[in-house]
Design an enzyme around this catalytic site. Sequence first.
Site, short mmCIF file in Angstrom:
data_model
loop_
_atom_site.label_atom_id
_atom_site.label_comp_id
_atom_site.label_asym_id
_atom_site.label_seq_id
_atom_site.Cartn_x
_atom_site.Cartn_y
_atom_site.Cartn_z
N LYS A 178 0.84 -1.20 0.00
CA LYS A 178 0.00 0.00 0.00
C LYS A 178 0.87 1.25 0.00
CE LYS A 178 -1.71 2.68 3.25
NZ LYS A 178 -1.82 3.96 2.54
N GLU A 253 11.08 0.51 9.18
CA GLU A 253 12.03 1.58 8.85
C GLU A 253 11.33 2.88 9.23
OE1 GLU A 253 14.95 0.90 7.83
OE2 GLU A 253 14.86 -0.95 6.65
N CYS A 287 14.12 10.14 5.36
CA CYS A 287 14.22 9.65 6.74
C CYS A 287 15.65 9.74 7.28
CB CYS A 287 13.69 8.24 6.83
SG CYS A 287 14.29 7.21 5.52
N GLU A 390 11.83 14.87 14.69
CA GLU A 390 11.95 14.84 13.24
C GLU A 390 10.99 15.87 12.64
OE1 GLU A 390 10.48 11.35 11.08
OE2 GLU A 390 12.43 11.39 10.10
P1 NAP Z 1 3.17 7.77 8.11
O1 NAP Z 1 2.10 8.71 8.46
O2 NAP Z 1 3.69 6.90 9.15
O3 NAP Z 1 2.58 6.92 6.89
C1 NAP Z 1 3.29 5.89 6.29
C2 NAP Z 1 2.34 4.91 5.69
O4 NAP Z 1 1.57 4.30 6.72
C3 NAP Z 1 1.34 5.50 4.72
O5 NAP Z 1 1.09 4.58 3.67
C4 NAP Z 1 0.10 5.65 5.58
O6 NAP Z 1 -1.11 5.67 4.85
C5 NAP Z 1 0.19 4.43 6.44
N1 NAP Z 1 -0.53 4.49 7.70
C6 NAP Z 1 -0.92 5.60 8.41
N2 NAP Z 1 -1.57 5.23 9.53
C7 NAP Z 1 -1.60 3.87 9.54
C8 NAP Z 1 -2.13 2.90 10.44
N3 NAP Z 1 -2.78 3.24 11.56
N4 NAP Z 1 -1.98 1.59 10.13
C9 NAP Z 1 -1.33 1.21 9.03
N5 NAP Z 1 -0.82 2.09 8.13
C10 NAP Z 1 -0.95 3.40 8.39
O7 NAP Z 1 4.44 8.47 7.50
P2 NAP Z 1 4.53 9.45 6.24
O8 NAP Z 1 3.88 10.72 6.63
O9 NAP Z 1 4.05 8.78 5.03
O10 NAP Z 1 6.12 9.56 6.05
C11 NAP Z 1 6.89 10.35 6.87
C12 NAP Z 1 7.59 9.52 7.94
O11 NAP Z 1 8.17 8.33 7.42
C13 NAP Z 1 8.72 10.23 8.56
O12 NAP Z 1 8.64 10.13 9.96
C14 NAP Z 1 9.99 9.52 8.05
O13 NAP Z 1 11.10 9.56 8.87
C15 NAP Z 1 9.52 8.16 7.85
N6 NAP Z 1 10.28 7.49 6.78
C16 NAP Z 1 11.18 6.54 7.12
C17 NAP Z 1 11.91 5.89 6.15
C18 NAP Z 1 12.91 4.84 6.50
O14 NAP Z 1 13.41 4.17 5.62
N7 NAP Z 1 13.24 4.64 7.75
C19 NAP Z 1 11.71 6.21 4.81
C20 NAP Z 1 10.78 7.18 4.50
C21 NAP Z 1 10.06 7.81 5.51
P3 NAP Z 1 -1.80 7.09 4.44
O15 NAP Z 1 -0.87 7.71 3.48
O16 NAP Z 1 -3.06 6.67 3.81
O17 NAP Z 1 -1.94 7.86 5.70
#
Ligand code: NAP
Length: 503
Positions: A178, A253, A287, A390
């Site tokens: 997803k 991650e 990230c 962050e």
């Molecule tokens: P996010 O809000 O955690 O969302 C990531 C994914 O999870 C999206 O597909 C989101 O769907 C989904 N999601 C949200 N709530 C969920 C739930 N309750 N259950 C299951 N899935 C759920 O993060 P983001 O805003 O997309 O990305 C930013 C964050 O990602 C930052 O904190 C960054 O550090 C981290 N990041 C880490 C890495 C790494 O490799 N470590 C890489 C990239 C990003 P929706 O879009 O539909 O909300």
Amino acid sequence: MADYQLFIGGAYVDALAGETFETNDPATGQKIGDVAKAGREDAQRAIEAARKAFDEGPWPKLSGKERGAKLNQIADLLDAKAEKFAEAEARDGGGTIKKATFADVPGASSAFRWFARMAEEQPDEVEVPGSPFPPSQNWVRYEPFGVTTGIIPWNFPLIMASWKLAPALAAGNCSVIKPASLTSITALMLGEVFQEADLPPGVANVIAGPGGTVGEELASNPLVDKTAFTGSTEVGRRIMQLASGTVKPVTLELGGKSANIVLDDADLDIAAACVLFGTFFHNGQVCESGTRALVHQSVYDEFVSLLVDRAGKMVIGNQMDFATDLGPLVSRSQVETVERYVALGRDEVGEPICGGNRPEGLADGLDPNAFYNPTIFSGVDNKAKIAQEEIFGPVLCVIPFADDDEAVAIANDSIYGLGGGVQSGNLDRARAIAARMRTGTVWINDYHLISPERPFGGYKQSGIGRELGVAGFNAYRQAKHVHANPGGSRDNYMHLAALSSNI
Ligand code: NAP
Ligand code: MG
């Protein structure tokens, strides 16, 4: 029919409820198209398609060589469609066309190629010689989990999709992923590639829809054997809870607040470029971004003025223009998050030494509310919230230090441990520091260079497990021990003699 449909069981389909959502170009606010919005029931049918493909289909029974050949074909098709994918990636997420062309598309195809190689080269059965229970023989078999799911963030949709699908498929699993709702289209477009490559139906499924429903289903459904998530630490915790219901292994991650250490022996000119690239690449929406620059006090003032001078040269504008360094942030709400942190920084630290506002004088048609100037706070205390939390935007904290020990202590004073850098003219000194940093990747005199051959992942609250490398392949297989006694004489049964002689 939605412009971008769900890819389930080898076919493009609308959501069962017929719902859609709009996706936009963040630079202009213009609509790109309607995306099919999956509900729980769509997630369930995608999982069932993957389950059927695994339990009844050919994929897990193919040899590693055969699976590798298919993944290489997928990589070739992706490269052949590079322009189309790069265009869509840049337009949907606001990352620059430079990033999409030189990082996103080749990053995704090279991940498929690496895991193709893993499938071809890594044995799926290894004999362990020298049994302590002769004359038995012992083998370790490496087997796929079954159905895996992947939930990915909005910052690198294509690369993240490939990091979840390629190792899963290489190891013989069938998978559902997803993408994030803000940037769903390129992951959905991968379905075309899978169709052209004749990937058996159900082996790879892609569904777009809200994390709160679709994502939760992918992480909790009992038919799923393993789940992998990239995104925020907060949602990562939730994924662990959801997966615990059926004791699914998880790979996470998560977030980061990485330190980039500039030693007094660094080439300051190049180090400044590495720090700026490490922070502002993709507007800091990465990230592993090095958003804390730790700078030796003896070169501090000179270095900070270099940073300010260079940051001012970055070109902000239309992400579709190859000359642009910084496009829009992914959404206006992300800009607002950055603004909240910059306001907090003004309270905690004082006025930023550059940026701290939205750009003016952008070309016609660009929405100024979607952009933010690269922003630098100097003289930051590492305990400040802007140095600990962050931000995921173009904000750099510069922090002075007195010696190597202090640099390491500040670098490690974080709940995160994902990336990091050491800029130095002395490789031995830099490597000694790198060894003491509690983080998953350290770049010496560089930043952000990730390749599928090397593991990537986090220490501490930046995650669990590793993606990429050999470790990233083995994260999608489990080991089975097979012990075989040739039978025959009772003397061959050691346990009968020693442990159960009365039976
Ligand atoms: P996010 O809000 O955690 O969302 C990531 C994914 O999870 C999206 O597909 C989101 O769907 C989904 N999601 C949200 N709530 C969920 C739930 N309750 N259950 C299951 N899935 C759920 O993060 P983001 O805003 O997309 O990305 C930013 C964050 O990602 C930052 O904190 C960054 O550090 C981290 N990041 C880490 C890495 C790494 O490799 N470590 C890489 C990239 C990003 P929706 O879009 O539909 O909300
Ligand atoms: Mg979009």
